[in-house]
Design an enzyme around this catalytic site. Structure first.
Site, PDB file in Angstrom:
ATOM      1  N   LYS A  13      34.874 -49.742   4.277  1.00  0.00           N
ATOM      2  CA  LYS A  13      33.601 -49.149   4.705  1.00  0.00           C
ATOM      3  C   LYS A  13      32.455 -49.608   3.802  1.00  0.00           C
ATOM      4  O   LYS A  13      31.396 -49.971   4.284  1.00  0.00           O
ATOM      5  CB  LYS A  13      33.688 -47.610   4.645  1.00  0.00           C
ATOM      6  CG  LYS A  13      34.758 -47.022   5.540  1.00  0.00           C
ATOM      7  CD  LYS A  13      34.664 -45.495   5.575  1.00  0.00           C
ATOM      8  CE  LYS A  13      34.959 -44.845   4.223  1.00  0.00           C
ATOM      9  NZ  LYS A  13      36.381 -44.869   3.850  1.00  0.00           N
ATOM     10  N   ARG A  88      34.260 -35.814   6.589  1.00  0.00           N
ATOM     11  CA  ARG A  88      35.672 -36.085   6.372  1.00  0.00           C
ATOM     12  C   ARG A  88      36.559 -35.071   7.067  1.00  0.00           C
ATOM     13  O   ARG A  88      37.782 -35.141   6.958  1.00  0.00           O
ATOM     14  CB  ARG A  88      35.980 -36.057   4.883  1.00  0.00           C
ATOM     15  CG  ARG A  88      35.938 -37.414   4.231  1.00  0.00           C
ATOM     16  CD  ARG A  88      36.143 -37.201   2.756  1.00  0.00           C
ATOM     17  NE  ARG A  88      36.899 -38.263   2.141  1.00  0.00           N
ATOM     18  CZ  ARG A  88      36.357 -39.348   1.631  1.00  0.00           C
ATOM     19  NH1 ARG A  88      35.069 -39.558   1.711  1.00  0.00           N
ATOM     20  NH2 ARG A  88      37.115 -40.249   1.048  1.00  0.00           N
ATOM     21  N   ARG A 127      41.984 -52.956  -6.090  1.00  0.00           N
ATOM     22  CA  ARG A 127      40.528 -52.776  -6.129  1.00  0.00           C
ATOM     23  C   ARG A 127      40.032 -52.511  -7.555  1.00  0.00           C
ATOM     24  O   ARG A 127      40.649 -51.809  -8.327  1.00  0.00           O
ATOM     25  CB  ARG A 127      40.137 -51.594  -5.242  1.00  0.00           C
ATOM     26  CG  ARG A 127      38.669 -51.203  -5.361  1.00  0.00           C
ATOM     27  CD  ARG A 127      38.216 -50.380  -4.207  1.00  0.00           C
ATOM     28  NE  ARG A 127      38.508 -48.962  -4.388  1.00  0.00           N
ATOM     29  CZ  ARG A 127      38.102 -48.020  -3.528  1.00  0.00           C
ATOM     30  NH1 ARG A 127      37.448 -48.361  -2.434  1.00  0.00           N
ATOM     31  NH2 ARG A 127      38.386 -46.774  -3.754  1.00  0.00           N
ATOM     32  N   ARG A 160      39.121 -47.751 -10.556  1.00  0.00           N
ATOM     33  CA  ARG A 160      38.662 -46.381 -10.373  1.00  0.00           C
ATOM     34  C   ARG A 160      39.774 -45.404 -10.736  1.00  0.00           C
ATOM     35  O   ARG A 160      40.937 -45.694 -10.493  1.00  0.00           O
ATOM     36  CB  ARG A 160      38.249 -46.185  -8.908  1.00  0.00           C
ATOM     37  CG  ARG A 160      36.822 -45.746  -8.750  1.00  0.00           C
ATOM     38  CD  ARG A 160      36.405 -45.789  -7.310  1.00  0.00           C
ATOM     39  NE  ARG A 160      37.076 -44.783  -6.483  1.00  0.00           N
ATOM     40  CZ  ARG A 160      36.774 -44.579  -5.205  1.00  0.00           C
ATOM     41  NH1 ARG A 160      35.842 -45.312  -4.621  1.00  0.00           N
ATOM     42  NH2 ARG A 160      37.401 -43.666  -4.508  1.00  0.00           N
ATOM     43  N   ARG A 171      45.358 -39.382  -0.994  1.00  0.00           N
ATOM     44  CA  ARG A 171      44.099 -39.625  -0.272  1.00  0.00           C
ATOM     45  C   ARG A 171      44.379 -40.096   1.153  1.00  0.00           C
ATOM     46  O   ARG A 171      43.682 -39.712   2.096  1.00  0.00           O
ATOM     47  CB  ARG A 171      43.256 -40.656  -1.013  1.00  0.00           C
ATOM     48  CG  ARG A 171      42.561 -40.043  -2.246  1.00  0.00           C
ATOM     49  CD  ARG A 171      42.189 -41.088  -3.274  1.00  0.00           C
ATOM     50  NE  ARG A 171      41.258 -42.071  -2.791  1.00  0.00           N
ATOM     51  CZ  ARG A 171      41.193 -43.324  -3.250  1.00  0.00           C
ATOM     52  NH1 ARG A 171      42.003 -43.730  -4.205  1.00  0.00           N
ATOM     53  NH2 ARG A 171      40.309 -44.157  -2.760  1.00  0.00           N
TER      54      ARG A 171
HETATM   55  P1  ADP Z   1      37.656 -43.250  -0.665  1.00  0.00           P
HETATM   56  O1  ADP Z   1      37.017 -43.308   0.704  1.00  0.00           O
HETATM   57  O2  ADP Z   1      38.153 -44.576  -1.118  1.00  0.00           O
HETATM   58  O3  ADP Z   1      38.661 -42.151  -0.820  1.00  0.00           O
HETATM   59  P2  ADP Z   1      35.211 -42.107  -1.769  1.00  0.00           P
HETATM   60  O4  ADP Z   1      34.446 -42.707  -2.873  1.00  0.00           O
HETATM   61  O5  ADP Z   1      34.578 -41.995  -0.434  1.00  0.00           O
HETATM   62  O6  ADP Z   1      36.543 -42.942  -1.755  1.00  0.00           O
HETATM   63  O7  ADP Z   1      35.669 -40.621  -2.181  1.00  0.00           O
HETATM   64  C1  ADP Z   1      36.324 -40.344  -3.384  1.00  0.00           C
HETATM   65  C2  ADP Z   1      36.677 -38.852  -3.474  1.00  0.00           C
HETATM   66  O8  ADP Z   1      35.459 -38.061  -3.408  1.00  0.00           O
HETATM   67  C3  ADP Z   1      37.529 -38.293  -2.346  1.00  0.00           C
HETATM   68  O9  ADP Z   1      38.900 -38.484  -2.574  1.00  0.00           O
HETATM   69  C4  ADP Z   1      37.131 -36.804  -2.371  1.00  0.00           C
HETATM   70  O10 ADP Z   1      37.778 -36.130  -3.421  1.00  0.00           O
HETATM   71  C5  ADP Z   1      35.663 -36.847  -2.706  1.00  0.00           C
HETATM   72  N1  ADP Z   1      34.811 -36.856  -1.484  1.00  0.00           N
HETATM   73  C6  ADP Z   1      33.992 -37.866  -1.070  1.00  0.00           C
HETATM   74  N2  ADP Z   1      33.369 -37.528   0.082  1.00  0.00           N
HETATM   75  C7  ADP Z   1      33.806 -36.285   0.407  1.00  0.00           C
HETATM   76  C8  ADP Z   1      33.559 -35.381   1.487  1.00  0.00           C
HETATM   77  N3  ADP Z   1      32.719 -35.700   2.481  1.00  0.00           N
HETATM   78  N4  ADP Z   1      34.181 -34.180   1.495  1.00  0.00           N
HETATM   79  C9  ADP Z   1      35.017 -33.831   0.515  1.00  0.00           C
HETATM   80  N5  ADP Z   1      35.312 -34.638  -0.534  1.00  0.00           N
HETATM   81  C10 ADP Z   1      34.720 -35.843  -0.587  1.00  0.00           C
END
Ligand code: ADP
Ligand code: ZN
Length: 218
Positions: A13, A88, A127, A160, A171
């Site tokens: 993404k 999400r 990554r 990360r 995840r």
């Molecule tokens: P990825 O898509 O690779 O999991 P992100 O950087 O989008 O990585 O998100 C990392 C973490 O941040 C998620 O595992 C979650 O804990 C938190 N997070 C991000 N966006 C949301 C959301 N919209 N709702 C709840 N938690 C979120």
């Protein structure tokens, strides 16, 4: 135009957002980045979010909503937003619909990037990100220089904290149980476009670009 990038962790993404931004006057809003920034600044919200992120669980809806609303208040969102990592779950999708509607806006496109589990796992394990500017690297397909220095800003390139096998597994499970149902949510609203994510970034982007341009014309 407001676009949502839907896809599992590792689906690319962020890379697609980067390409879209080169050719469009939009801003990208990544709730993951917003939360990581809050955590780095050690704000109370950030520290609380960190507890969930470390385990790969979703941060509570109200907390994410709060930081999202703050970000959406900034004037640069007027020309269009690429939502990356929000919503999400269905509750968040309903909240986003509400926020946009109150502003006379809506989600115009949902781009759903689909990739097999093994591909996602392999990508996330390899990554790396720049600790200073956030630029993404991949030890297999797009490695940084030998001494792990960012080619853009000279910062240190690191893994990360949540890109560890056990956390990645969680995840991906959270994605399947909470986020995947959003496909149906947006499909029934007629805004969903699914794209094969098991290809190179420029090839995926060709599809993305075509869908955006087609939407822009009508
Ligand atoms: P990825 O898509 O690779 O999991 P992100 O950087 O989008 O990585 O998100 C990392 C973490 O941040 C998620 O595992 C979650 O804990 C938190 N997070 C991000 N966006 C949301 C959301 N919209 N709702 C709840 N938690 C979120
Ligand atoms: Zn950098």
């Amino acid at each position: 135009m407001n676009i949502l990038l839907l896809g599992a962790p590792g689906s690319g993404k962020g890379s697609q957002a980067e390409q879209i931004l080169k050719e469009n006057p939009f801003v990208q809003i990544s709730t993951g980045d917003l939360l990581r920034n809050a955590l780095a600044k050690k704000t109370p919200d950030g520290l609380l979010a960190g507890e969930y992120m470390r385990k790969g669980d979703l941060v509570p809806d109200e907390l994410v909503l709060k930081i999202l609303k703050e970000r959406l208040r900034e004037p640069d969102c007027e020309n269009g937003v690429i939502f990356d990592g929000y919503p999400r779950n269905v509750a968040q999708a309903e909240m986003l619909d509400g926020i946009l509607k109150a502003d006379g806006k809506k989600l115009d496109l949902v781009l759903n990037i689909e990739s097999p589990f093994e591909v996602l796992m392999a990508r996330l394990l390899s990554r790396r990100v720049c600790s200073k500017c956030g630029k993404s690297y991949n030890m297999i397909s797009n490695p940084p220089s030998a001494d792990n220095i960012c080619g853009v800003c000279g910062g240190k390139v690191i893994a990360r904290e949540d890109d560890r096998e056990d956390v990645i597994k969680n995840r991906l499970e959270v994605y399947t149980s909470s986020t995947k149902p959003l496909r149906d949510y947006y499909e029934s609203r007629g805004v969903l476009f699914s794209i094969d994510g098991d290809r190179k970034i420029p090839e995926i982007y060709e599809d993305v670009k075509m869908i955006i341009n087609r939407k822009g014309k009508n």
